[in-house]
Write a protein that holds these residues in place. Sequence first.
Motif, PDB file in Angstrom:
ATOM      1  N   ILE A  28      34.828  30.232  26.070  1.00  0.00           N
ATOM      2  CA  ILE A  28      36.211  30.450  25.616  1.00  0.00           C
ATOM      3  C   ILE A  28      36.916  29.116  25.431  1.00  0.00           C
ATOM      4  CG2 ILE A  28      38.461  31.369  26.331  1.00  0.00           C
ATOM      5  CD1 ILE A  28      36.837  33.637  27.730  1.00  0.00           C
ATOM      6  N   ASP A  29      36.679  28.180  26.333  1.00  0.00           N
ATOM      7  CA  ASP A  29      37.263  26.845  26.215  1.00  0.00           C
ATOM      8  C   ASP A  29      36.842  26.189  24.903  1.00  0.00           C
ATOM      9  OD1 ASP A  29      38.358  24.341  26.655  1.00  0.00           O
ATOM     10  OD2 ASP A  29      36.915  23.752  28.178  1.00  0.00           O
ATOM     11  N   ARG A  30      35.568  26.343  24.531  1.00  0.00           N
ATOM     12  CA  ARG A  30      35.057  25.737  23.293  1.00  0.00           C
ATOM     13  C   ARG A  30      35.316  26.608  22.067  1.00  0.00           C
ATOM     14  NH1 ARG A  30      30.306  24.579  26.784  1.00  0.00           N
ATOM     15  NH2 ARG A  30      29.303  26.395  25.838  1.00  0.00           N
ATOM     16  N   GLU A  31      36.022  27.727  22.262  1.00  0.00           N
ATOM     17  CA  GLU A  31      36.321  28.679  21.186  1.00  0.00           C
ATOM     18  C   GLU A  31      35.054  29.261  20.583  1.00  0.00           C
ATOM     19  OE1 GLU A  31      40.001  27.771  18.808  1.00  0.00           O
ATOM     20  OE2 GLU A  31      39.593  25.739  19.541  1.00  0.00           O
ATOM     21  N   GLU A  32      34.027  29.426  21.418  1.00  0.00           N
ATOM     22  CA  GLU A  32      32.778  30.047  20.994  1.00  0.00           C
ATOM     23  C   GLU A  32      32.741  31.543  21.338  1.00  0.00           C
ATOM     24  OE1 GLU A  32      30.151  25.959  21.770  1.00  0.00           O
ATOM     25  OE2 GLU A  32      29.853  27.734  23.035  1.00  0.00           O
ATOM     26  N   SER A  33      33.637  31.977  22.220  1.00  0.00           N
ATOM     27  CA  SER A  33      33.728  33.388  22.590  1.00  0.00           C
ATOM     28  C   SER A  33      35.185  33.813  22.583  1.00  0.00           C
ATOM     29  CB  SER A  33      33.142  33.634  23.990  1.00  0.00           C
ATOM     30  OG  SER A  33      31.747  33.475  23.986  1.00  0.00           O
ATOM     31  N   SER A  34      35.392  35.116  22.390  1.00  0.00           N
ATOM     32  CA  SER A  34      36.746  35.661  22.438  1.00  0.00           C
ATOM     33  C   SER A  34      37.229  35.741  23.883  1.00  0.00           C
ATOM     34  CB  SER A  34      36.765  37.067  21.831  1.00  0.00           C
ATOM     35  OG  SER A  34      36.322  37.056  20.497  1.00  0.00           O
ATOM     36  N   GLU A  35      38.533  35.735  24.054  1.00  0.00           N
ATOM     37  CA  GLU A  35      39.086  36.033  25.366  1.00  0.00           C
ATOM     38  C   GLU A  35      38.620  37.433  25.776  1.00  0.00           C
ATOM     39  OE1 GLU A  35      43.333  34.041  25.725  1.00  0.00           O
ATOM     40  OE2 GLU A  35      43.051  35.043  23.795  1.00  0.00           O
ATOM     41  N   ALA A  36      38.432  37.632  27.069  1.00  0.00           N
ATOM     42  CA  ALA A  36      37.782  38.862  27.508  1.00  0.00           C
ATOM     43  C   ALA A  36      38.445  39.416  28.760  1.00  0.00           C
ATOM     44  CB  ALA A  36      36.299  38.604  27.777  1.00  0.00           C
ATOM     45  N   LEU A  37      38.288  40.720  28.936  1.00  0.00           N
ATOM     46  CA  LEU A  37      38.628  41.389  30.179  1.00  0.00           C
ATOM     47  C   LEU A  37      37.368  42.105  30.643  1.00  0.00           C
ATOM     48  CD1 LEU A  37      40.553  42.413  32.374  1.00  0.00           C
ATOM     49  CD2 LEU A  37      41.197  44.294  30.830  1.00  0.00           C
ATOM     50  N   LEU A  38      36.779  41.616  31.732  1.00  0.00           N
ATOM     51  CA  LEU A  38      35.587  42.232  32.301  1.00  0.00           C
ATOM     52  C   LEU A  38      36.022  43.278  33.321  1.00  0.00           C
ATOM     53  CD1 LEU A  38      33.426  39.030  32.973  1.00  0.00           C
ATOM     54  CD2 LEU A  38      33.683  40.333  30.839  1.00  0.00           C
ATOM     55  N   LEU A  39      35.503  44.481  33.177  1.00  0.00           N
ATOM     56  CA  LEU A  39      35.826  45.578  34.090  1.00  0.00           C
ATOM     57  C   LEU A  39      34.526  46.070  34.721  1.00  0.00           C
ATOM     58  CD1 LEU A  39      38.317  47.478  31.779  1.00  0.00           C
ATOM     59  CD2 LEU A  39      38.914  46.132  33.795  1.00  0.00           C
ATOM     60  N   LEU A  40      34.535  46.251  36.038  1.00  0.00           N
ATOM     61  CA  LEU A  40      33.288  46.553  36.731  1.00  0.00           C
ATOM     62  C   LEU A  40      33.556  47.039  38.144  1.00  0.00           C
ATOM     63  CD1 LEU A  40      31.785  43.268  38.123  1.00  0.00           C
ATOM     64  CD2 LEU A  40      33.807  43.215  36.671  1.00  0.00           C
ATOM     65  N   GLU A  41      32.480  47.455  38.805  1.00  0.00           N
ATOM     66  CA  GLU A  41      32.445  47.663  40.242  1.00  0.00           C
ATOM     67  C   GLU A  41      31.483  46.634  40.828  1.00  0.00           C
ATOM     68  OE1 GLU A  41      32.344  52.019  41.644  1.00  0.00           O
ATOM     69  OE2 GLU A  41      31.480  52.085  39.632  1.00  0.00           O
ATOM     70  N   HIS A  42      31.646  46.335  42.098  1.00  0.00           N
ATOM     71  CA  HIS A  42      30.697  45.461  42.784  1.00  0.00           C
ATOM     72  C   HIS A  42      29.926  46.231  43.833  1.00  0.00           C
ATOM     73  CE1 HIS A  42      31.514  41.637  40.994  1.00  0.00           C
ATOM     74  NE2 HIS A  42      32.782  41.641  41.330  1.00  0.00           N
ATOM     75  N   THR A  43      28.740  45.745  44.137  1.00  0.00           N
ATOM     76  CA  THR A  43      28.065  46.183  45.341  1.00  0.00           C
ATOM     77  C   THR A  43      28.872  45.662  46.533  1.00  0.00           C
ATOM     78  OG1 THR A  43      26.661  44.215  45.169  1.00  0.00           O
ATOM     79  CG2 THR A  43      25.782  46.263  44.262  1.00  0.00           C
ATOM     80  N   PRO A  44      28.719  46.225  47.743  1.00  0.00           N
ATOM     81  CA  PRO A  44      29.587  45.834  48.871  1.00  0.00           C
ATOM     82  C   PRO A  44      29.584  44.329  49.144  1.00  0.00           C
ATOM     83  CG  PRO A  44      28.378  47.824  49.412  1.00  0.00           C
ATOM     84  CD  PRO A  44      27.805  47.331  48.111  1.00  0.00           C
ATOM     85  N   THR A  45      30.784  43.745  49.126  1.00  0.00           N
ATOM     86  CA  THR A  45      30.923  42.287  49.196  1.00  0.00           C
ATOM     87  C   THR A  45      32.237  41.907  49.848  1.00  0.00           C
ATOM     88  OG1 THR A  45      29.727  42.093  47.080  1.00  0.00           O
ATOM     89  CG2 THR A  45      30.933  40.157  47.833  1.00  0.00           C
ATOM     90  N   TYR A  46      32.195  40.889  50.687  1.00  0.00           N
ATOM     91  CA  TYR A  46      33.412  40.205  51.122  1.00  0.00           C
ATOM     92  C   TYR A  46      33.480  38.867  50.397  1.00  0.00           C
ATOM     93  CZ  TYR A  46      33.690  43.459  55.072  1.00  0.00           C
ATOM     94  OH  TYR A  46      33.774  44.586  55.856  1.00  0.00           O
ATOM     95  N   THR A  47      34.664  38.539  49.884  1.00  0.00           N
ATOM     96  CA  THR A  47      34.873  37.217  49.282  1.00  0.00           C
ATOM     97  C   THR A  47      36.001  36.509  50.020  1.00  0.00           C
ATOM     98  OG1 THR A  47      36.465  37.995  47.602  1.00  0.00           O
ATOM     99  CG2 THR A  47      34.126  38.028  47.019  1.00  0.00           C
ATOM    100  N   ILE A  48      35.792  35.227  50.258  1.00  0.00           N
ATOM    101  CA  ILE A  48      36.772  34.403  50.948  1.00  0.00           C
ATOM    102  C   ILE A  48      37.261  33.345  49.969  1.00  0.00           C
ATOM    103  CG2 ILE A  48      37.214  32.873  52.898  1.00  0.00           C
ATOM    104  CD1 ILE A  48      34.921  34.216  54.374  1.00  0.00           C
ATOM    105  N   GLY A  49      38.567  33.334  49.697  1.00  0.00           N
ATOM    106  CA  GLY A  49      39.142  32.395  48.755  1.00  0.00           C
ATOM    107  C   GLY A  49      39.471  31.050  49.388  1.00  0.00           C
ATOM    108  N   SER A  50      40.236  30.253  48.660  1.00  0.00           N
ATOM    109  CA  SER A  50      40.503  28.869  49.085  1.00  0.00           C
ATOM    110  C   SER A  50      41.385  28.789  50.326  1.00  0.00           C
ATOM    111  CB  SER A  50      41.153  28.094  47.937  1.00  0.00           C
ATOM    112  OG  SER A  50      42.340  28.741  47.499  1.00  0.00           O
ATOM    113  N   ASP A  51      42.135  29.849  50.623  1.00  0.00           N
ATOM    114  CA  ASP A  51      42.959  29.887  51.836  1.00  0.00           C
ATOM    115  C   ASP A  51      42.114  30.469  52.968  1.00  0.00           C
ATOM    116  OD1 ASP A  51      45.007  29.832  53.656  1.00  0.00           O
ATOM    117  OD2 ASP A  51      46.017  31.611  52.876  1.00  0.00           O
ATOM    118  N   ARG A  52      41.150  29.690  53.437  1.00  0.00           N
ATOM    119  CA  ARG A  52      40.088  30.215  54.293  1.00  0.00           C
ATOM    120  C   ARG A  52      40.516  30.360  55.747  1.00  0.00           C
ATOM    121  NH1 ARG A  52      37.293  27.476  50.256  1.00  0.00           N
ATOM    122  NH2 ARG A  52      35.593  28.724  49.400  1.00  0.00           N
TER     123      ARG A  52
END
Length: 230
Positions: A28-52
Amino acid sequence: MPMLEAQWLARMDYGIAWELQKKLIREIDREESSEALLLLEHTPTYTIGSDRHPEHLLYGKEELARRGISLYEIDRGGDITYHGPGQLVGYPLLYLDAVGLDLHAYLRNLEEVIIKLLADFGISGGRKPEYTGVWVGDSKIAAIGVKFNKARTRRGFVTSHGFALNVKKNVEQEGFQGIIPCGITEFGVTSLETLTGLEWQVEDIGRRILPYFAEVFGYAVPTVIESLSS
């Protein structure tokens, strides 16, 4: 109106989806792909962001393995949250031009998309000034955590990560009990099924959110969600 490519990815391992985001950000930065909205489910996962805050994860490695829950430390803002089956995850990958850029407004717009969707079900969603996300009363129904990736070929940013909307009842019990979500102890979580008393399919809610996303962010409404996996 600008075009947005909406993709339904079905259920996907978090690591695979994260790598896909990185690939599309570069394109997208190089204008090689369109802007996108990815919609999905995940397998069970915990994610920890930058405010750890490691203490907000209540399970040890053995318990995570026993329950089949993955753990990722990632580059979005925020603390710890859960992703799993029954939750609609949306990753908007949008180019934000540096002119008139308001990153705070981007977060509020993501909340507004979900608030508008909830209104379609007769649910009054709202905000809590001290927290990011969407709430129904004192229960959180959607978490939001994003990253603004500095564009290399243009002046601005490409967004990544995004929102997680609890659709099915099982989400409330199957993952959130192992964490202090976003470090918030005084409030709980809820889901669309709990609030409506009806059953919903995650993909159907993904389709219903598209016109609200297009309205808030100024895109033409995508007519087809591409099913890239089963």
